[in-house]
Design a protein around this motif. Structure first.
Motif, mmCIF file in Angstrom:
data_model
loop_
_atom_site.group_PDB
_atom_site.id
_atom_site.type_symbol
_atom_site.label_atom_id
_atom_site.label_comp_id
_atom_site.label_asym_id
_atom_site.label_seq_id
_atom_site.Cartn_x
_atom_site.Cartn_y
_atom_site.Cartn_z
ATOM 1 N N MET A 1 0.921 -1.146 -0.144
ATOM 2 C CA MET A 1 0.108 0.067 0.024
ATOM 3 C C MET A 1 0.854 1.279 -0.013
ATOM 4 O O MET A 1 1.572 1.516 0.859
ATOM 5 N N PRO A 2 1.010 1.983 -1.046
ATOM 6 C CA PRO A 2 1.593 3.301 -1.153
ATOM 7 C C PRO A 2 1.233 4.265 0.116
ATOM 8 O O PRO A 2 0.218 4.230 0.681
ATOM 9 N N VAL A 3 2.391 4.856 0.570
ATOM 10 C CA VAL A 3 2.329 6.008 1.334
ATOM 11 C C VAL A 3 2.445 7.432 1.023
ATOM 12 O O VAL A 3 3.117 7.485 0.137
ATOM 13 N N SER A 4 1.840 8.386 1.935
ATOM 14 C CA SER A 4 2.172 9.715 1.336
ATOM 15 C C SER A 4 3.439 10.014 1.455
ATOM 16 O O SER A 4 4.288 9.731 2.610
ATOM 17 N N ALA A 5 4.070 11.092 0.740
ATOM 18 C CA ALA A 5 5.456 11.565 1.127
ATOM 19 C C ALA A 5 5.762 12.483 2.127
ATOM 20 O O ALA A 5 6.746 12.868 2.384
ATOM 21 N N THR A 6 4.768 13.080 2.568
ATOM 22 C CA THR A 6 4.491 14.186 3.313
ATOM 23 C C THR A 6 3.863 14.189 4.745
ATOM 24 O O THR A 6 3.743 15.102 5.576
ATOM 25 N N GLY A 7 3.437 12.967 5.116
ATOM 26 C CA GLY A 7 2.929 12.663 6.275
ATOM 27 C C GLY A 7 3.815 12.682 7.404
ATOM 28 O O GLY A 7 4.976 12.953 7.245
ATOM 29 N N PRO A 8 3.210 12.674 8.770
ATOM 30 C CA PRO A 8 4.127 12.684 9.766
ATOM 31 C C PRO A 8 4.768 11.234 9.895
ATOM 32 O O PRO A 8 4.607 10.399 9.360
ATOM 33 N N TYR A 9 6.126 11.433 10.651
ATOM 34 C CA TYR A 9 6.932 10.246 10.735
ATOM 35 C C TYR A 9 6.474 9.189 11.659
ATOM 36 O O TYR A 9 5.923 9.775 12.555
ATOM 37 N N ASP A 10 6.250 8.086 11.069
ATOM 38 C CA ASP A 10 5.785 7.113 11.995
ATOM 39 C C ASP A 10 6.896 6.237 12.532
ATOM 40 O O ASP A 10 7.456 5.498 11.965
ATOM 41 N N GLN A 11 7.032 6.314 13.853
ATOM 42 C CA GLN A 11 8.303 5.541 14.502
ATOM 43 C C GLN A 11 8.019 4.212 14.458
ATOM 44 O O GLN A 11 9.083 3.521 14.900
ATOM 45 N N GLY A 12 6.695 3.581 14.087
ATOM 46 C CA GLY A 12 6.735 2.045 14.069
ATOM 47 C C GLY A 12 6.977 1.675 12.686
ATOM 48 O O GLY A 12 6.968 0.489 12.513
ATOM 49 N N ILE A 51 19.529 4.105 3.881
ATOM 50 C CA ILE A 51 18.378 5.042 4.466
ATOM 51 C C ILE A 51 19.332 6.000 5.457
ATOM 52 O O ILE A 51 20.374 5.571 6.105
ATOM 53 N N PRO A 52 18.721 7.182 5.766
ATOM 54 C CA PRO A 52 19.202 8.086 6.652
ATOM 55 C C PRO A 52 19.025 7.582 8.104
ATOM 56 O O PRO A 52 18.092 6.876 8.214
ATOM 57 N N LYS A 53 20.015 7.983 8.824
ATOM 58 C CA LYS A 53 19.713 7.517 10.344
ATOM 59 C C LYS A 53 18.647 8.441 11.029
ATOM 60 O O LYS A 53 17.849 8.035 11.739
ATOM 61 N N GLY A 54 18.330 9.754 10.343
ATOM 62 C CA GLY A 54 17.324 10.578 10.987
ATOM 63 C C GLY A 54 15.845 10.271 10.441
ATOM 64 O O GLY A 54 15.663 9.404 9.541
ATOM 65 N N PRO A 55 14.661 10.843 11.223
ATOM 66 C CA PRO A 55 13.503 10.193 10.873
ATOM 67 C C PRO A 55 12.891 11.116 9.718
ATOM 68 O O PRO A 55 11.947 11.964 10.064
ATOM 69 N N TYR A 56 13.154 10.923 8.619
ATOM 70 C CA TYR A 56 12.772 11.398 7.464
ATOM 71 C C TYR A 56 11.770 10.320 6.743
ATOM 72 O O TYR A 56 12.158 9.132 6.185
ATOM 73 N N VAL A 57 10.589 10.943 6.141
ATOM 74 C CA VAL A 57 9.536 10.023 5.597
ATOM 75 C C VAL A 57 9.810 9.844 4.052
ATOM 76 O O VAL A 57 9.386 8.369 3.734
ATOM 77 N N SER A 58 10.367 10.609 3.625
ATOM 78 C CA SER A 58 10.630 10.757 1.954
ATOM 79 C C SER A 58 11.565 11.598 1.617
ATOM 80 O O SER A 58 12.246 12.346 2.112
ATOM 81 N N TRP A 59 11.944 11.403 0.155
ATOM 82 C CA TRP A 59 12.747 12.088 -0.640
ATOM 83 C C TRP A 59 12.294 13.938 -0.458
ATOM 84 O O TRP A 59 13.091 14.837 0.046
ATOM 85 N N ALA A 60 11.004 13.890 -0.438
ATOM 86 C CA ALA A 60 10.244 15.272 -0.419
ATOM 87 C C ALA A 60 10.646 15.749 1.024
ATOM 88 O O ALA A 60 11.047 16.895 1.331
ATOM 89 N N ASP A 61 10.409 15.157 2.115
ATOM 90 C CA ASP A 61 10.521 15.516 3.513
ATOM 91 C C ASP A 61 12.160 15.829 3.806
ATOM 92 O O ASP A 61 12.671 16.807 4.380
#
Ligand code: 5GP
Length: 124
Positions: A1-12, A51-61
């Motif tokens: 299921m594709p996800v939004s590129a701009t939603g809040p970061y999901d720590q899970g 993957i980056p170590k920081g909590p980034y959702v996407s390339w956009a974020d």
């Protein structure tokens, strides 16, 4: 299921769990900025995710909100991993699926590195 590129970061999300060491991965590289590991369902002879170590959702974020140090460190890590894997010659392909139209499934920025064979047309 594709996800939004701009939603809040999901720590899970699954890659957050890998970063926290809660789920194993087949690691190929790690530094202060990035972690790289083999994709669990490889689609090429070499298929590694960076993957980056920081909590980034996407390339956009990431491109909008990461620090210059994080962006520089991450981009250098992607190149370093490809170099370490012996892919610079004869070459490789990078892919960063972003958001719903990009068919991004895991909501933590990742760059796919594909290598080990000649790839054809860019999009099917
Ligand atoms: P996306 O479609 O979001 O760009 O790609 C997500 C990628 O993550 C897929 O290629 C998928 O096989 C990979 N993946 C999903 N879950 C795991 C996991 O638990 N471990 C590893 N190593 N790769 C995963």
């Amino acid at each position: 299921m594709p996800v939004s590129a701009t939603g809040p970061y999901d720590q899970g999300n699954i890659f957050a769990k890998i970063l926290r060491g809660e789920i194993p991965c087949n690691k190929v590289f790690e530094d202060d900025f990035a972690l790289a590991f083999h994709d669990i369902a490889p689609q090429a002879p070499v298929h590694v995710l960076v993957i980056p170590k920081g909590p980034y959702v996407s390339w956009a974020d990431f491109s909008a909100t990461a620090t210059d140090a994080e962006i520089g460190g991450f981009v250098r890590a992607v190149g370093q991993v490809a170099r370490d894997l012996g892919l610079e010659e004869p070459g490789y392909r990078l892919l960063a699926n972003t958001g719903v139209h990009g068919n991004q499934v895991v909501p933590h920025l990742h760059v796919h590195i594909f290598g080990g064979r000649q790839f054809g047309a860019m999009l099917s």
